[in-house]
Enzyme design. Structure first.
Site, PDB file in Angstrom:
ATOM      1  N   ASN A  16      -7.261 -20.215  -3.836  1.00 33.32           N
ATOM      2  CA  ASN A  16      -6.968 -21.457  -3.698  1.00 33.32           C
ATOM      3  C   ASN A  16      -8.072 -22.274  -2.627  1.00 33.32           C
ATOM      4  O   ASN A  16      -8.259 -23.566  -2.383  1.00 33.32           O
ATOM      5  CB  ASN A  16      -5.560 -21.842  -2.904  1.00 33.32           C
ATOM      6  N   ARG A  23      -7.392 -31.789  -0.774  1.00 35.19           N
ATOM      7  CA  ARG A  23      -6.016 -32.293  -0.411  1.00 35.19           C
ATOM      8  C   ARG A  23      -5.465 -31.494   0.901  1.00 35.19           C
ATOM      9  O   ARG A  23      -6.199 -30.535   1.054  1.00 35.19           O
ATOM     10  CB  ARG A  23      -5.113 -32.091  -1.691  1.00 35.19           C
ATOM     11  N   TYR A  28      -6.021 -28.383   6.380  1.00 36.55           N
ATOM     12  CA  TYR A  28      -6.993 -27.828   6.239  1.00 36.55           C
ATOM     13  C   TYR A  28      -8.477 -28.366   6.588  1.00 36.55           C
ATOM     14  O   TYR A  28      -9.545 -27.753   6.503  1.00 36.55           O
ATOM     15  CB  TYR A  28      -7.091 -27.089   4.870  1.00 36.55           C
ATOM     16  N   ASN A  79     -11.710 -14.953   4.604  1.00 38.93           N
ATOM     17  CA  ASN A  79     -10.310 -15.598   4.679  1.00 38.93           C
ATOM     18  C   ASN A  79      -9.720 -15.305   3.481  1.00 38.93           C
ATOM     19  O   ASN A  79      -9.843 -15.604   2.289  1.00 38.93           O
ATOM     20  CB  ASN A  79     -10.581 -17.365   4.668  1.00 38.93           C
ATOM     21  N   ALA A  82      -3.591 -16.447   0.975  1.00 37.77           N
ATOM     22  CA  ALA A  82      -2.257 -15.980   1.149  1.00 37.77           C
ATOM     23  C   ALA A  82      -2.233 -14.431   0.747  1.00 37.77           C
ATOM     24  O   ALA A  82      -1.246 -13.826   1.265  1.00 37.77           O
ATOM     25  CB  ALA A  82      -1.211 -16.659   0.110  1.00 37.77           C
ATOM     26  N   HIS A  85      -0.689 -12.222   3.567  1.00 40.98           N
ATOM     27  CA  HIS A  85       0.340 -12.029   4.198  1.00 40.98           C
ATOM     28  C   HIS A  85       1.116 -10.749   3.235  1.00 40.98           C
ATOM     29  O   HIS A  85       2.105 -10.389   3.784  1.00 40.98           O
ATOM     30  CB  HIS A  85       1.285 -13.444   3.690  1.00 40.98           C
ATOM     31  N   GLU A 103     -11.295 -11.602  10.272  1.00 47.60           N
ATOM     32  CA  GLU A 103     -10.536 -12.480   9.435  1.00 47.60           C
ATOM     33  C   GLU A 103     -10.458 -13.803   9.941  1.00 47.60           C
ATOM     34  O   GLU A 103     -10.295 -14.028  11.162  1.00 47.60           O
ATOM     35  CB  GLU A 103      -9.243 -11.616   9.215  1.00 47.60           C
ATOM     36  N   HIS A 105      -8.432 -17.744   9.600  1.00 49.46           N
ATOM     37  CA  HIS A 105      -7.566 -18.618   8.834  1.00 49.46           C
ATOM     38  C   HIS A 105      -7.845 -19.997   9.667  1.00 49.46           C
ATOM     39  O   HIS A 105      -7.827 -20.241  10.674  1.00 49.46           O
ATOM     40  CB  HIS A 105      -6.028 -18.195   9.282  1.00 49.46           C
ATOM     41  N   ILE A 106      -7.805 -20.856   8.733  1.00 51.56           N
ATOM     42  CA  ILE A 106      -8.248 -22.276   9.253  1.00 51.56           C
ATOM     43  C   ILE A 106      -6.950 -22.933   9.945  1.00 51.56           C
ATOM     44  O   ILE A 106      -7.107 -23.583  11.003  1.00 51.56           O
ATOM     45  CB  ILE A 106      -8.678 -23.191   7.889  1.00 51.56           C
ATOM     46  N   SER A 107      -5.749 -22.583   9.423  1.00 50.09           N
ATOM     47  CA  SER A 107      -4.631 -23.161  10.125  1.00 50.09           C
ATOM     48  C   SER A 107      -4.302 -22.196  10.997  1.00 50.09           C
ATOM     49  O   SER A 107      -4.395 -20.941  10.970  1.00 50.09           O
ATOM     50  CB  SER A 107      -3.634 -23.574   8.983  1.00 50.09           C
ATOM     51  N   ARG A 112       3.244 -22.081  11.355  1.00 52.18           N
ATOM     52  CA  ARG A 112       3.954 -22.429  10.194  1.00 52.18           C
ATOM     53  C   ARG A 112       5.132 -21.640   9.513  1.00 52.18           C
ATOM     54  O   ARG A 112       5.888 -21.051  10.350  1.00 52.18           O
ATOM     55  CB  ARG A 112       2.464 -22.456   9.106  1.00 52.18           C
ATOM     56  N   ARG A 116       4.131 -16.952   6.732  1.00 52.71           N
ATOM     57  CA  ARG A 116       2.667 -16.820   7.194  1.00 52.71           C
ATOM     58  C   ARG A 116       2.421 -16.115   8.361  1.00 52.71           C
ATOM     59  O   ARG A 116       1.373 -15.826   8.632  1.00 52.71           O
ATOM     60  CB  ARG A 116       2.343 -18.272   7.258  1.00 52.71           C
TER      61      ARG A 116
HETATM   62  O1  CA2 Z   1      -5.199 -21.051   7.007  1.00 54.81           O
HETATM   63  C1  CA2 Z   1      -5.720 -20.629   6.173  1.00 54.81           C
HETATM   64  O2  CA2 Z   1      -7.045 -20.430   6.239  1.00 54.81           O
HETATM   65  C2  CA2 Z   1      -4.832 -19.873   4.997  1.00 54.81           C
HETATM   66  O3  CA2 Z   1      -5.739 -18.559   4.902  1.00 54.81           O
HETATM   67  C3  CA2 Z   1      -5.267 -20.752   3.895  1.00 54.81           C
HETATM   68  C4  CA2 Z   1      -4.542 -20.445   2.740  1.00 54.81           C
HETATM   69  C5  CA2 Z   1      -2.825 -19.990   3.165  1.00 54.81           C
HETATM   70  O4  CA2 Z   1      -2.035 -19.400   2.098  1.00 54.81           O
HETATM   71  C6  CA2 Z   1      -2.725 -19.228   4.253  1.00 54.81           C
HETATM   72  O5  CA2 Z   1      -1.376 -18.850   4.639  1.00 54.81           O
HETATM   73  C7  CA2 Z   1      -3.508 -19.418   5.406  1.00 54.81           C
HETATM   74  C8  CA2 Z   1      -4.353 -21.204   1.457  1.00 54.81           C
HETATM   75  C9  CA2 Z   1      -5.577 -21.846   1.162  1.00 54.81           C
HETATM   76  C10 CA2 Z   1      -5.088 -23.151   0.397  1.00 54.81           C
HETATM   77  O6  CA2 Z   1      -6.086 -24.185   0.576  1.00 54.81           O
HETATM   78  C11 CA2 Z   1      -6.079 -25.157  -0.020  1.00 54.81           C
HETATM   79  C12 CA2 Z   1      -6.812 -26.169   0.745  1.00 54.81           C
HETATM   80  C13 CA2 Z   1      -7.020 -27.486   0.510  1.00 54.81           C
HETATM   81  C14 CA2 Z   1      -6.343 -27.844  -0.752  1.00 54.81           C
HETATM   82  C15 CA2 Z   1      -5.438 -26.705  -1.513  1.00 54.81           C
HETATM   83  C16 CA2 Z   1      -5.430 -25.525  -1.037  1.00 54.81           C
END
Ligand code: CA2
Length: 152
Positions: A16, A23, A28, A79, A82, A85, A103, A105-107, A112, A116
């Site tokens: 993803n 979005r 993100y 990165n 998911a 996890h 590793e 993670h943006i968020s 959260r 996660r």
């Molecule tokens: O925080 C992160 O970088 C994550 O690895 C991002 C993953 C999420 O499943 C992890 O828990 C944390 C998801 C990426 C989804 O990215 C999108 C960004 C914009 C629009 C749609 C999806």
């Protein structure tokens, strides 16, 4: 005569993350994956290092790339999306590499949903950058360039 080996960082983005910037900017940010890759390339190129960047939504493909490109890389920025996890397959793959791995993670996954909070790759990576937005990729690159230059 064979070409001299050109050092490279391996930049891997999982499921993803091809949708970055499309979005959910509150979580993100607004940068696209192409923006992120460009920024990491700029940092690496200033140190004379290439970047091989890959994104895949498939666990098996990520493992194939890591097995193929990981052993010779100067460092790996990953990165895992998911997969971070719950993917023991990715964990086994990373554990098999002696390359330094960061590793990203943006968020801040710890702020959260509870699912996660578990990061199954933690004990097989060198370090993690969590919750610093897309800047985390650049910080990871700077770290790997310093560590790799010292050991070359
Ligand atoms: O925080 C992160 O970088 C994550 O690895 C991002 C993953 C999420 O499943 C992890 O828990 C944390 C998801 C990426 C989804 O990215 C999108 C960004 C914009 C629009 C749609 C999806």
């Amino acid at each position: 005569m064979a070409d001299a080996f050109q050092p490279y960082l391996l930049l891997i983005n999982g499921p993803n993350l091809n949708r970055l910037g499309q979005r959910d900017p509150n979580t993100y940010g607004t940068e696209t994956l192409a923006d992120v890759e460009r920024r990491v390339r700029q940092v690496a190129q200033a140190a004379g290092v290439d970047v091989r960047a890959f994104q895949s939504n498939s666990e098996g493909e990520l493992i194939d790339i890591l097995q193929r490109e990981g052993p010779e890389a100067m460092g790996i920025i990953i990165n895992p999306g998911a997969y971070a996890h719950y993917s023991y397959a990715l964990r086994d793959c990373l554990a098999d590499l002696s390359t330094p791995i960061v590793e990203v993670h943006i968020s801040n996954v710890h702020r959260r949903e509870p699912f996660r909070h578990q990061l199954v790759l933690s004990s097989v990576v060198t370090g993690q950058v969590v919750g610093l937005g897309t800047l985390g990729y650049e910080l990871a690159a700077q770290y790997l360039l310093q560590v790799g230059t010292r050991s070359r």
